[in-house]
Design a protein around this motif. Structure first.
Motif, mmCIF file in Angstrom:
data_model
loop_
_atom_site.group_PDB
_atom_site.id
_atom_site.type_symbol
_atom_site.label_atom_id
_atom_site.label_comp_id
_atom_site.label_asym_id
_atom_site.label_seq_id
_atom_site.Cartn_x
_atom_site.Cartn_y
_atom_site.Cartn_z
ATOM 1 N N HIS A 292 3.889 0.963 2.604
ATOM 2 C CA HIS A 292 4.145 0.600 1.045
ATOM 3 C C HIS A 292 2.703 -0.092 0.461
ATOM 4 N N ASP A 296 0.205 0.972 -2.558
ATOM 5 C CA ASP A 296 0.136 -0.258 -3.647
ATOM 6 C C ASP A 296 -1.342 -0.001 -4.178
ATOM 7 N N GLU A 297 -2.191 0.535 -3.138
ATOM 8 C CA GLU A 297 -3.728 0.312 -3.719
ATOM 9 C C GLU A 297 -4.355 1.947 -3.585
ATOM 10 N N ARG A 332 7.791 7.728 -3.157
ATOM 11 C CA ARG A 332 6.417 7.161 -3.596
ATOM 12 C C ARG A 332 5.417 7.926 -3.831
#
Length: 346
Positions: A292, A296-297, A332
């Motif tokens: 995760h 995020d990046e 995601r």
């Protein structure tokens, strides 16, 4: 075509050259082909400063946004500014300084090509950087490029070439500062472990640890990029290759806690490696937490090496898609991939 291939490298690059001929320092100095001087153009130390300043700024952009974003700027600057400066007349000390500055810039451009997965092109940049450093009579820069070639080689799985270049780089100059010595010895330890040379790996790692400790005690930041965090990364890699998975995870976590905040691509790649090792150790929940952090990046970089880690993540989690945590990561990843319209990794 990338203009730097034509103006500096002299041709298009092919596949990764596993049989690449790497010149020794004396040979590279002999091979160095001086640029034809333009008597109407002169440079001084101000132009050298301009090149080093631009290279430094591009280093930050490279790690923050990835090689695909940064290399077009580096290549354009190389063709339009650095090459004409190398053609210009100058006093001998300025010429040597410009050759060293150009070596740094060419090496950085090669590093960006490596990050894009233009691996043959990257190697050609690295060889040209060796020639420029040798032309400047700059052995530390020459050894730094050799070390970078070792990083590239092991990244591609060419272990013998990685060992050869790391060992050549680690023929340290008598007055090498301790942080630079650690920078070379850490890579030497990594490739020795990858080749199965446990004794060599542990000996080189011990030298690197002692050198970093000495640099920290002396406040020596001459080569400040090889920090205790970088040392912990190399220890993690050595432990992983020697079969100590839990020790590798522990060292990588410590490296992550110590790492500078601005290095986005580095964080993505090392968090991904940490997740892969946690999954291998049966720690699925922790691995998903690290992945995760990667996601995020990840949308903010354009990097072939980060794409490789993204693809590895998806492949590793597919067998676990019935697990809630793994499914959330995969969902995601699917959303991010759709939004970015990523090309399939080559």
């Amino acid at each position: 075509m990338d203009p730097s291939r034509r103006a500096v490298l002299g041709g298009a690059a092919g596949l990764f050259p596993t049989a690449l001929t790497i010149p020794g320092y004396a040979e590279a100095a002999d091979r160095f082909d001086s640029f034809t001087r333009n008597p109407r153009a002169r440079i001084g130390h101000a132009e050298v400063t301009a090149v080093t300043t631009m290279t430094t700024r591009l280093i930050g952009m490279d790690d923050q946004f990835g090689g695909r974003h940064a290399r077009p700027m580096a290549a354009a600057f190389l063709v339009n500014t650095v090459a004409p400066y190398l053609n210009a007349a100058a006093p001998p000390d300025v010429t040597r300084a410009m050759l060293s500055a150009a070596a740094d810039h060419v090496y950085l451009t090669g590093w960006m090509a490596m990050d894009e997965r233009e691996d043959g092109l990257a190697q050609r940049y690295f060889v040209k950087a060796l020639e420029l450093a040798a032309g400047a009579q700059d052995q530390p820069r020459y050894r730094r490029v050799l070390r970078g070639m070792s990083v590239h080689s092991i990244d591609q799985g060419h272990i013998a070439l990685a060992v050869r270049t790391a060992n050549a780089a680690a023929q340290i100059l008598p007055k090498a500062d301790p942080r630079f010595a650690a920078f070379l010895s850490g890579q030497q330890a990594h490739v020795a472990a990858a080749s199965g040379d446990k004794a060599g790996a542990l000996a080189s790692m011990s030298r690197a640890e002692a050198a970093v400790e000495r640099a920290e005690q002396e406040g020596d930041n001459t080569f400040g990029s090889y920090t205790p965090s970088a040392l912990r990364y190399h220890i993690s890699e050595v432990r992983a290759h020697l079969g100590d998975l839990s020790g590798s995870i522990r060292e990588m976590e410590q490296a992550h806690r110590m790492r500078a905040t601005g290095l986005r691509r580095t964080r993505i790649r090392y968090n991904a490696l940490l997740a892969e090792r946690k999954l291998h150790a049966g720690r699925l929940e922790e691995a998903c937490h690290s992945w995760h952090a990667v996601l995020d990046e990840y949308p903010y970089v354009q990097s072939g090496r980060c794409d490789d880690r993204f693809t590895a993540m998806v492949s590793a989690l597919r067998p676990h898609r019935n697990n809630t945590g793994a499914r959330l990561v995969l969902d995601r990843a699917r959303e991010i991939q759709s939004g970015l319209r990523l090309d399939p990794p080559g």
